[in-house]
Design an enzyme around this catalytic site. Sequence first.
Site, short mmCIF file in Angstrom:
data_model
loop_
_atom_site.label_atom_id
_atom_site.label_comp_id
_atom_site.label_asym_id
_atom_site.label_seq_id
_atom_site.Cartn_x
_atom_site.Cartn_y
_atom_site.Cartn_z
N HIS A 209 -0.08 -12.49 -32.52
CA HIS A 209 0.65 -12.44 -31.53
C HIS A 209 2.26 -11.90 -31.86
CE1 HIS A 209 2.46 -15.87 -33.85
NE2 HIS A 209 3.59 -15.91 -33.11
N1 UDP Z 1 -1.84 -22.93 -33.37
C1 UDP Z 1 -2.55 -23.78 -32.57
N2 UDP Z 1 -3.39 -23.18 -31.72
C2 UDP Z 1 -3.91 -22.12 -31.57
C3 UDP Z 1 -3.22 -21.14 -32.62
C4 UDP Z 1 -1.97 -21.51 -33.43
O1 UDP Z 1 -2.11 -24.97 -32.40
O2 UDP Z 1 -4.63 -21.48 -30.64
C5 UDP Z 1 -0.98 -23.45 -34.16
C6 UDP Z 1 -0.85 -23.18 -35.39
O3 UDP Z 1 -1.75 -24.29 -36.40
C7 UDP Z 1 0.49 -23.45 -36.01
C8 UDP Z 1 1.29 -22.72 -34.88
O4 UDP Z 1 0.58 -22.86 -33.72
O5 UDP Z 1 0.87 -24.66 -36.44
C9 UDP Z 1 1.89 -21.74 -34.97
O6 UDP Z 1 2.47 -21.16 -34.06
P1 UDP Z 1 2.92 -19.63 -33.86
O7 UDP Z 1 1.85 -18.75 -34.49
O8 UDP Z 1 3.14 -19.34 -32.31
O9 UDP Z 1 4.21 -19.56 -34.35
P2 UDP Z 1 4.91 -19.36 -35.81
O10 UDP Z 1 4.25 -20.18 -36.70
O11 UDP Z 1 4.48 -17.71 -36.43
O12 UDP Z 1 6.36 -19.28 -35.93
#
Ligand code: UDP
Length: 374
Positions: A209
């Site tokens: 993403h």
């Molecule tokens: N996650 C979720 N469902 C999904 C994909 C990711 O619950 O289909 C969770 C994942 O386990 C993590 C969080 O979303 O805890 C990560 O979010 P994101 O990747 O949007 O943000 P980042 O961590 O990169 O800031």
Amino acid sequence: MPSPLPPRSVAVVLGTRPELVKLAELIRILGPAARVIHTGQHYDDELSGRFLTELGLPEPEFLTGVGGSPRAGQIATALGALDALFAADRPHAVVVQGDTNAALSGALAANARSIPLVHIEAGLRSHDRRMPEEHNRVLIDRLADLLCAATPDNRANLLAEGISPARIELTGNTVVEAVQQQLPGADERRALLERHGLTPDGYVLATVHRPENTDDPAALGAVLTELAAVAADLPVVLPLHPRTRARVEAEGLAPLLAGLTVLAPLGYGEFLALARHAALLVSDSGGVQEETTVLGRPLVVVRRSTERPEAMGTFAELVSPGPELGRAARARLAEGRLGLRRLEAQRSPFGDGTASRRIAELLADLTAPAHAAA
Ligand code: UDP
């Protein structure tokens, strides 16, 4: 033990999926003392609303007009709205987590009204100035009165920038308790896998993403091409982030999804269950880099840089969105069940599951004078 803090005295400002995940346990411990304010940075139900319910969070105060606008507009709108809220009802402390625009808005709003600011997950550094998140986290750390560093590396980054050791506490990362509490039990996991037609250790779980992979059609095409090649050997499950879905459609890349098992974004428990039994994860997420170390699964990180070097080496490696991705994925998969058992035996470098409790105690100490004067 109930929190000793007065009702609504700690403003917890958040706005995205990972913040909901990583702040849920602290909010639960704070109980009535927590005043949750959601900026609306993530505004769709798949990334926000359903997480509030699943994580058992209280209904937050929502700001309006933030989500969907460019970064400066998001920060400005949220800052103005938070300032009005804090003017009307001043909290004893403001808590923000991580590196989002929501977190920076909360930090600036606290600073504008001289309200003590607590930064959870302080001291992460990618040293990659192309990422807005890097600017957000550096700015928040400069403003924070209490910096909760998750790891010794994070603490060292802060000290190297001249931040006083008196303002830094080593707490561990709250993601550890999030995983421990939200991972469904073995029976439920088995049922979930069956529902998706998956077998333990028999599939790859991927998420994509970040703008560096989605905004450039060549990069997005290269990631999907490599995943499709892996899928020739093993099912590749891809819960598709709304931003990625929009880019795939706009760039005419939908045919590359044909060989993949594309799902809507998953709830947290379901995502963890699938991650727990994946032979490999491929992701550009920040939180997933931490979660795989708790779950003991290997990860290929499709990014130019990482602010989480603790996960690299044993659990994960950085690759570019091209053939390097496929090579790294195949090398990890070749380690087979033995490799997976080896990782399961490793400890997570991100803490022991007590970070939220420690942060709640620190908050009680931080706000003690205000508390006494109130
Ligand atoms: N996650 C979720 N469902 C999904 C994909 C990711 O619950 O289909 C969770 C994942 O386990 C993590 C969080 O979303 O805890 C990560 O979010 P994101 O990747 O949007 O943000 P980042 O961590 O990169 O800031």
